[in-house]
Enzyme design. Structure first.
Site, PDB file in Angstrom:
ATOM      1  N   ASP A 211      -7.714  -9.316 -15.607  1.00 51.22           N
ATOM      2  CA  ASP A 211      -7.917  -9.722 -16.998  1.00 51.22           C
ATOM      3  C   ASP A 211      -7.726  -8.606 -18.018  1.00 51.22           C
ATOM      4  O   ASP A 211      -7.701  -7.423 -17.665  1.00 51.22           O
ATOM      5  CB  ASP A 211      -9.304 -10.374 -17.161  1.00 51.22           C
ATOM      6  CG  ASP A 211     -10.427  -9.530 -16.560  1.00 51.22           C
ATOM      7  OD1 ASP A 211     -10.167  -8.403 -16.127  1.00 51.22           O
ATOM      8  OD2 ASP A 211     -11.570 -10.013 -16.521  1.00 51.22           O
TER       9      ASP A 211
ATOM     10  N   ASN B 131     -22.917 -15.020 -15.926  1.00 49.27           N
ATOM     11  CA  ASN B 131     -22.841 -16.483 -15.851  1.00 49.27           C
ATOM     12  C   ASN B 131     -21.945 -16.936 -14.689  1.00 49.27           C
ATOM     13  O   ASN B 131     -21.567 -18.088 -14.615  1.00 49.27           O
ATOM     14  CB  ASN B 131     -22.311 -17.058 -17.175  1.00 49.27           C
ATOM     15  CG  ASN B 131     -20.940 -16.513 -17.533  1.00 49.27           C
ATOM     16  OD1 ASN B 131     -20.326 -15.790 -16.741  1.00 49.27           O
ATOM     17  ND2 ASN B 131     -20.442 -16.861 -18.711  1.00 49.27           N
TER      18      ASN B 131
ATOM     19  N   HIS C  67     -18.890 -15.735 -14.041  1.00 52.05           N
ATOM     20  CA  HIS C  67     -17.437 -15.677 -14.259  1.00 52.05           C
ATOM     21  C   HIS C  67     -16.788 -14.654 -13.343  1.00 52.05           C
ATOM     22  O   HIS C  67     -17.404 -13.670 -12.942  1.00 52.05           O
ATOM     23  CB  HIS C  67     -17.071 -15.466 -15.741  1.00 52.05           C
ATOM     24  CG  HIS C  67     -17.262 -14.105 -16.307  1.00 52.05           C
ATOM     25  ND1 HIS C  67     -17.744 -13.897 -17.583  1.00 52.05           N
ATOM     26  CD2 HIS C  67     -17.011 -12.882 -15.806  1.00 52.05           C
ATOM     27  CE1 HIS C  67     -17.778 -12.605 -17.835  1.00 52.05           C
ATOM     28  NE2 HIS C  67     -17.339 -11.960 -16.768  1.00 52.05           N
TER      29      HIS C  67
ATOM     30  N   GLU D  24     -14.484 -18.372 -17.345  1.00 54.55           N
ATOM     31  CA  GLU D  24     -15.846 -18.720 -17.741  1.00 54.55           C
ATOM     32  C   GLU D  24     -16.243 -20.081 -17.156  1.00 54.55           C
ATOM     33  O   GLU D  24     -15.377 -20.857 -16.732  1.00 54.55           O
ATOM     34  CB  GLU D  24     -15.905 -18.787 -19.272  1.00 54.55           C
ATOM     35  CG  GLU D  24     -15.624 -17.455 -19.969  1.00 54.55           C
ATOM     36  CD  GLU D  24     -16.835 -16.521 -19.987  1.00 54.55           C
ATOM     37  OE1 GLU D  24     -17.574 -16.463 -18.988  1.00 54.55           O
ATOM     38  OE2 GLU D  24     -17.016 -15.837 -21.003  1.00 54.55           O
TER      39      GLU D  24
END
Ligand code: GLP
Length: 241
Positions: A67, A136, A138, A143
Site C-alpha cells: 500500500d 480494525n 485491516h 478496511e
C-alpha cells in the site's frame, strides 16, 4: 493459520526475521511482499544486521509493498516509499529497480490500480507476504467492508485508521484520507503470508481474527483460509486468546 507465540517485541521481530531470512536463503530471487507500520521495523533491523554480517544477500530479491497513501510524494517522510528506504532498502544490497510500491501521486485511481495490478502480475507471484495488522483488522489498507476486494483498489480510510496513523503526522488533518492498496485476493494468492503483531492494543482484534468468523468486516480473518499463513505475535497481543 499457524500461531507462533513470541515473548515480546524483540522476540517477535527475531522470529519474523528468521522466517523472512529462511525464504531468501532458500530462494535468493524471492518476491517478498513487505509491510510498513511500526510493527515490522524490528524485523527489518534484524535483517539489516544479518546482511551486515554477511549472512544474507538481497541482490536478486524483488519486493512489492501492499500500500501507499494517495497524494503523498515519494520524498514526503510519511510516504511508504520513504519508509521502505529509511527502514530497509538503504541498508541492504537490494537493487532499487526491483522494489515496487504503488505510486501515490497517480491522480486517477483507475489508472493507478491498473498499473499496480500489472506490476504484481509481472512479478509472477509473491513468495512471502509480510503484513502488519490495523487495529480494525485491516491488511494493507483493505478496511472493513461488505466484500473482500480482489485487485488493487483505492481505499477510503476509516476514522479509526486515520486516528491510529495520525501519531506519525503533525496534525490529524494531514493524514491522507485515501490510499492505494493491493487487494485481499492478491494477498491470498501469496505462497506464504506472515502477519506480525505486538502489544496489548492488538489483542482485541487478534481475538476476533482467531476466534471469530471469516468476514470482510474483519479483513484479516480471511487469512484463516490461506494455505500457509503464519501469525507471529507477542504475549501481549495474544493475551485475550
Ligand atoms: C498502516 C498500514 C498497514 C499496517 C498498519 C499497522 O495502516 N497501512 O499496512 O499494517 O498500519 O501499523 P502498526 O504496525 O504501526 O500497528
Amino acid at each position: 493459520m499457524k500461531i507462533i507465540a513470541a515473548k515480546d517485541y524483540n522476540d517477535m521481530s527475531r522470529k519474523a526475521a528468521n522466517i523472512i531470512s529462511a525464504q531468501v536463503i532458500l530462494k535468493p530471487d524471492s518476491v517478498l511482499g513487505l509491510a510498513t507500520g511500526s510493527t515490522p521495523i524490528g524485523a527489518y533491523k534484524q535483517l539489516i544486521e544479518w546482511y551486515e554480517k554477511g549472512d544474507l544477500d538481497f541482490s536478486q530479491v524483488r519486493t512489492v509493498n501492499p500500500d501507499e497513501y494517495k497524494g503523498l510524494t515519494r520524498d514526503n517522510d510519511q510516504s511508504y516509499y520513504y519508509f521502505m528506504r529509511q527502514n530497509l532498502f538503504n541498508h541492504i544490497n537490494i537493487d532499487l529497480a526491483n522494489t515496487n510500491i504503488p505510486d501515490g501521486m497517480i491522480e486517477d485511481p483507475q489508472e493507478a490500480c491498473k498499473a499496480y495490478d500489472e506490476v504484481i502480475k509481472s512479478l509472477g507471484g509473491i513468495d512471502l507476504q509480510l503484513l502488519g495488522l490495523g487495529n480494525n483488522g485491516h491488511i494493507g489498507f483493505n478496511e472493513p467492508d461488505e466484500i473482500f476486494t480482489q485487485g488493487t483498489n483505492c481505499a477510503v480510510l476509516t476514522e479509526s485508521t486515520i486516528q491510529a496513523n495520525s501519531r506519525f503526522f503533525a496534525t490529524i488533518d494531514e493524514v491522507p484520507k485515501l490510499a492505494y492498496t493491493m487487494g485481499i485476493g492478491q494477498i491470498m494468492s501469496a505462497e506464504r503470508v506472515l502477519v506480525v503483531a505486538s502489544g496489548r492494543a492488538k489483542a482485541p482484534i487478534i481475538k476476533e481474527i482467531v476466534e471469530g468468523p471469516v468476514t470482510p468486516r474483519v479483513p484479516a480473518s480471511i487469512l484463516k483460509f490461506h494455505k500457509n499463513a503464519i501469525l507471529v505475535a507477542d504475549e501481549e497481543a495474544l493475551s485475550l486468546l
